[in-house]
Design an enzyme around this catalytic site. Structure first.
Site, PDB file in Angstrom:
ATOM      1  N   GLN A 102       0.849  -1.186   0.000  1.00  0.00           N
ATOM      2  CA  GLN A 102       0.000   0.000   0.000  1.00  0.00           C
ATOM      3  C   GLN A 102       0.889   1.242   0.000  1.00  0.00           C
ATOM      4  O   GLN A 102       1.782   1.376   0.842  1.00  0.00           O
ATOM      5  CB  GLN A 102      -0.918   0.025   1.218  1.00  0.00           C
ATOM      6  CG  GLN A 102      -1.938   1.157   1.153  1.00  0.00           C
ATOM      7  CD  GLN A 102      -2.746   1.306   2.435  1.00  0.00           C
ATOM      8  OE1 GLN A 102      -2.209   1.758   3.445  1.00  0.00           O
ATOM      9  NE2 GLN A 102      -4.015   0.946   2.394  1.00  0.00           N
ATOM     10  N   TYR A 174      -7.602  11.063   3.913  1.00  0.00           N
ATOM     11  CA  TYR A 174      -6.187  11.351   3.747  1.00  0.00           C
ATOM     12  C   TYR A 174      -5.995  12.162   2.455  1.00  0.00           C
ATOM     13  O   TYR A 174      -6.948  12.543   1.791  1.00  0.00           O
ATOM     14  CB  TYR A 174      -5.384  10.048   3.714  1.00  0.00           C
ATOM     15  CG  TYR A 174      -5.090   9.461   5.081  1.00  0.00           C
ATOM     16  CD1 TYR A 174      -5.933   9.697   6.168  1.00  0.00           C
ATOM     17  CD2 TYR A 174      -3.975   8.657   5.297  1.00  0.00           C
ATOM     18  CE1 TYR A 174      -5.658   9.161   7.414  1.00  0.00           C
ATOM     19  CE2 TYR A 174      -3.710   8.112   6.545  1.00  0.00           C
ATOM     20  CZ  TYR A 174      -4.555   8.372   7.600  1.00  0.00           C
ATOM     21  OH  TYR A 174      -4.294   7.842   8.834  1.00  0.00           O
ATOM     22  N   ARG A 222      -8.119   1.890  -2.284  1.00  0.00           N
ATOM     23  CA  ARG A 222      -8.812   1.874  -0.980  1.00  0.00           C
ATOM     24  C   ARG A 222      -9.548   3.191  -0.777  1.00  0.00           C
ATOM     25  O   ARG A 222      -8.938   4.267  -0.779  1.00  0.00           O
ATOM     26  CB  ARG A 222      -7.812   1.650   0.149  1.00  0.00           C
ATOM     27  CG  ARG A 222      -8.427   1.666   1.548  1.00  0.00           C
ATOM     28  CD  ARG A 222      -7.518   0.960   2.546  1.00  0.00           C
ATOM     29  NE  ARG A 222      -7.923   1.116   3.928  1.00  0.00           N
ATOM     30  CZ  ARG A 222      -8.947   0.478   4.506  1.00  0.00           C
ATOM     31  NH1 ARG A 222      -9.693  -0.353   3.803  1.00  0.00           N
ATOM     32  NH2 ARG A 222      -9.225   0.665   5.778  1.00  0.00           N
ATOM     33  N   CYS A 362      -1.211  -5.895  21.022  1.00  0.00           N
ATOM     34  CA  CYS A 362      -2.596  -6.352  21.071  1.00  0.00           C
ATOM     35  C   CYS A 362      -2.982  -6.652  22.497  1.00  0.00           C
ATOM     36  O   CYS A 362      -2.189  -7.212  23.269  1.00  0.00           O
ATOM     37  CB  CYS A 362      -2.770  -7.600  20.202  1.00  0.00           C
ATOM     38  SG  CYS A 362      -4.436  -8.307  20.239  1.00  0.00           S
ATOM     39  N   ALA A 393      -5.960 -12.052  33.753  1.00  0.00           N
ATOM     40  CA  ALA A 393      -4.539 -12.259  34.057  1.00  0.00           C
ATOM     41  C   ALA A 393      -4.270 -13.708  34.443  1.00  0.00           C
ATOM     42  O   ALA A 393      -3.313 -14.329  33.965  1.00  0.00           O
ATOM     43  CB  ALA A 393      -4.097 -11.317  35.180  1.00  0.00           C
ATOM     44  N   LYS A 430     -20.581  -5.718  23.825  1.00  0.00           N
ATOM     45  CA  LYS A 430     -19.329  -6.255  24.350  1.00  0.00           C
ATOM     46  C   LYS A 430     -19.301  -7.786  24.221  1.00  0.00           C
ATOM     47  O   LYS A 430     -18.645  -8.481  24.988  1.00  0.00           O
ATOM     48  CB  LYS A 430     -19.151  -5.837  25.820  1.00  0.00           C
ATOM     49  CG  LYS A 430     -18.834  -4.346  26.003  1.00  0.00           C
ATOM     50  CD  LYS A 430     -17.500  -3.968  25.378  1.00  0.00           C
ATOM     51  CE  LYS A 430     -17.167  -2.488  25.484  1.00  0.00           C
ATOM     52  NZ  LYS A 430     -16.684  -2.103  26.803  1.00  0.00           N
TER      53      LYS A 430
END
Length: 646
Positions: A102, A174, A222, A362, A393, A430
């Site tokens: 790209q 953009y 795009r 992530c 955790a 969620k």
């Protein structure tokens, strides 16, 4: 579900892609200062190719540093970048994936304020997105000619590196989009005015690339077909644009919606739901004959639906492939239950880049861009590991330890795992959190982790004595505030409100505290339960602890749901009639409520953790909220580190 429709080959021009799964272009912010890409980025893309992805579109690489004014994604200006690019291309080819380069001529008015000195370039003297008081610098016709030469040069570099295709980044408002869109293009020369003139910049880019790479390397474009703000381009207006692009020689369209005025669509949040930009495909299909790709919160199920509808030829996964690089192979081999879901939090992917200028990671996959350093390998010496607490955790620590071959026992005092994650997962928006909890359940069962529910651990539990290592993840508990009437029968804390909706009486609910948990609870009750909800918050604004991309969605949804919001106000009393609040000017107001929910935040629940560490200091590690209250991402990360360190 049958996912077979995702695994048929399909052609874009002369390029055949082995399946219909495409990795969306996303920046990693990991390139080197000289414009070459880093080894971490190569390993990152190879892992997604190895995982079965049909085509990978890399995050935009820029023509030159001066135009870029965005995150560091590589620069296609000098030929010395070719060897590293060839490495990433051939690493992906090894696994049968196609890879697309790209190319971008810059962010234009969307330039991050911490990434430019002078005013950004644009089509016109339009205001900067992040600083409306700053006018952009319009590109001159001579500069436009130079840009076309640079596109030709960059495309030649991409071809020599071995890329299979090239994509023009004309998305999200953009620089290219700033030429195409009348709201940002006020030029009076041949690059402004009519649609034909406004499309000239984009069409010349396609022509420049084609002149450099020939007919055998397809060009993808795009574009957001619906800007989703007043004055922006509409879906209907975009139909003429895509017909012009097809006539100009574009071989495929990568389409969705949004721009920086609706930035929550550029990085689609949980609040937008599944397949939130799929709607643009049906109309686009009527107007062009070239292949169509679509992205935007797709799940494997919505991907199948879209492909089988015939409205698109490829489905794009972005953050889902960050969360689980093996998504494609798992679906193809009928192991959908092993696909780790993206929770759409935006915290550790785009959030890291925007707020910290760090490279991508992530929330649920700590190995992102650290595939080599954080590789999970079988331990030479197997240990007995005890994990206390089944929140994110603890679950992650147990999973990683078990993958290393250790014998793991996980104690959870409740009847289900997930901790606060399970409570936060009750709203429909969620649902990805609910999927994550289920994924952990499946993984721990497959790995043979001994999960003991409804089992509270104390200092004298023999398992602690016998363990080689103890990982304590006892989580957090609600902050208690000294307010008159807070112990009333009509008062619930936000965790109980999520878990026990039957205890929420009447139609009128006041939520004390406008952080993320308070806002999510308000949206759940208003949108899904039909309650009339009021939020009371001491700060000047709600959701101050939420990243601004997600906040955009929250504010829109709160307005849509008709939720009343009192900011700069504190709760002075709770009674049977509701809540008494005190405003910034000292005046008081009574707000009627049948149920009052407290959401004053959380504090670490470390009493047991501290006792265990005091007794077994040489083999105990405290993780998650019991170490420091954070978010899902910080909890998973600390659990991962603890498991990997064994």
């Amino acid at each position: 579900m049958n996912y077979k429709s995702l695994f048929t080959p399909f052609k874009i021009g002369t390029m055949e892609v082995k399946n219909r799964i495409v990795m969306s272009p996303m920046g990693t912010n990991s390139a080197r200062i000289d414009g070459t890409i880093a080894e971490d980025e190569i390993a990152y893309f190879e892992e997604r190719a190895k995982g079965g992805t049909g085509m990978i579109i890399m995050g935009c690489q820029f023509l030159n540093p001066d135009l870029a004014q965005g995150s560091l994604e590589g620069v296609l200006q000098n030929t010395y970048v070719i060897p590293q690019l060839t490495t990433v291309v051939e690493a992906c080819h090894r696994w049968g994936a196609k890879i697309c380069c790209q190319i971008s001529c810059g962010t234009g008015r969307n330039a991050f304020p911490n990434m430019y000195g002078e005013a950004p370039f644009s089509s016109s003297d339009t205001p900067s997105t992040y600083n409306p008081n700053m006018k952009c610098r319009p590109l001159s016709k001579e500069q436009i000619k130079d840009i076309m030469k640079q596109f030709k040069n960059s495309a030649k570099i991409a071809k020599d590196a071995g890329y299979d295709s090239i994509e023009v980044h004309a998305h999200a408002g953009y620089l290219v989009d700033q030429f195409m869109s009348s709201i940002w293009n006020t030029r009076t020369d041949e690059y402004g005015g009519s649609l034909e003139n406004r499309m000239r910049f984009a069409c010349e880019i396609v022509e420049s690339i084609k002149s450099a790479v020939g007919k055998d390397i397809p060009v993808i474009f795009r574009i957001a077909l619906d800007h989703l703000f007043e004055g922006g381009r509409t879906l209907e207006e975009s139909m003429e644009i895509i017909k012009i692009l097809e006539a100009a020689g574009v071989d495929a369209l990568d389409i969705d919606a949004g721009c920086y005025e609706r930035i929550d669509y550029i990085f689609p949040t949980a609040y937008l739901g599944d397949a939130c930009m799929e709607y643009v495909c049906e109309e686009a299909r009527k107007h062009v004959n070239i292949p169509i790709m679509n992205s935007g919160n797709h799940t494997p199920e919505t991907a199948v639906r879209l492909i089988e509808s015939g409205n698109a030829d490829f489905v794009m996964f972005g953050r889902q492939l960050i969360a689980d690089p093996e998504t494609a192979n798992k679906l193809m081999n009928e192991h959908a239950e092993d696909v780790r879901p993206c929770i759409r939090c935006n915290e550790e992917c785009v959030g890291r880049i925007i707020t910290r200028l760090s490279k991508i990671s992530c929330a649920v996959n700590v190995q992102v861009c650290e595939e080599a350093r954080f590789k999970i390998e079988e331990a030479k010496s197997k240990k007995n590991v005890v994990v206390v607490g089944g929140g994110p955790a603890g679950l992650e620590a147990a999973r990683v330890a078990a993958l290393e071959g250790h014998k793991v026992i996980l104690f959870e005092k409740e009847g289900v795992v997930g901790g606060q994650l399970s409570a936060a997962a009750t709203p429909k928006f969620k649902d990805q959190l609910k999927k994550l909890v289920k994924w952990y359940q499946v993984q721990l069962e497959k790995l043979g982790v001994d999960v003991r529910l409804n089992t509270a651990v104390d200092m004298n539990n023999p398992a602690l004595e016998e363990a080689d290592n103890i990982i304590v993840a006892t989580g957090a508990k609600p902050i208690e505030v000294n307010i008159k009437g807070i112990d009333g029968s009509n008062v619930l804390n936000v965790i109980d409100a999520h878990k026990h909706k039957e205890r929420i009486k009447g139609d009128h609910v006041v939520i004390c505290g406008g952080g993320l948990s308070g806002c999510d609870s308000a949206l759940e009750l208003a949108l899904e339960e039909g309650k009339k909800v009021t939020i009371v918050e001491m700060a000047e604004g709600i959701a101050k602890d939420v990243m601004y991309i997600n906040l955009t969605s929250i504010l829109v949804k709160i307005k849509e749901a008709g939720i009343n919001v009192f900011t700069s106000s504190k709760v002075s009393e709770i009674n049977e009639q509701g809540v008494v609040i005190e405003k910034a000017d000292g005046t008081k107001e009574n707000i009627a409520a049948d149920t009052v929910i407290t959401a004053f935040g959380m504090k670490k629940d470390s009493d047991l953790a501290d006792k265990i560490r005091e007794k077994y200091y040489n083999k105990t590690r405290i993780v998650g909220d019991s170490e420091k209250v954070g978010k899902v991402a910080t909890a998973v990360r600390s659990g991962f580190y603890a498991g990997l360190s064994l």
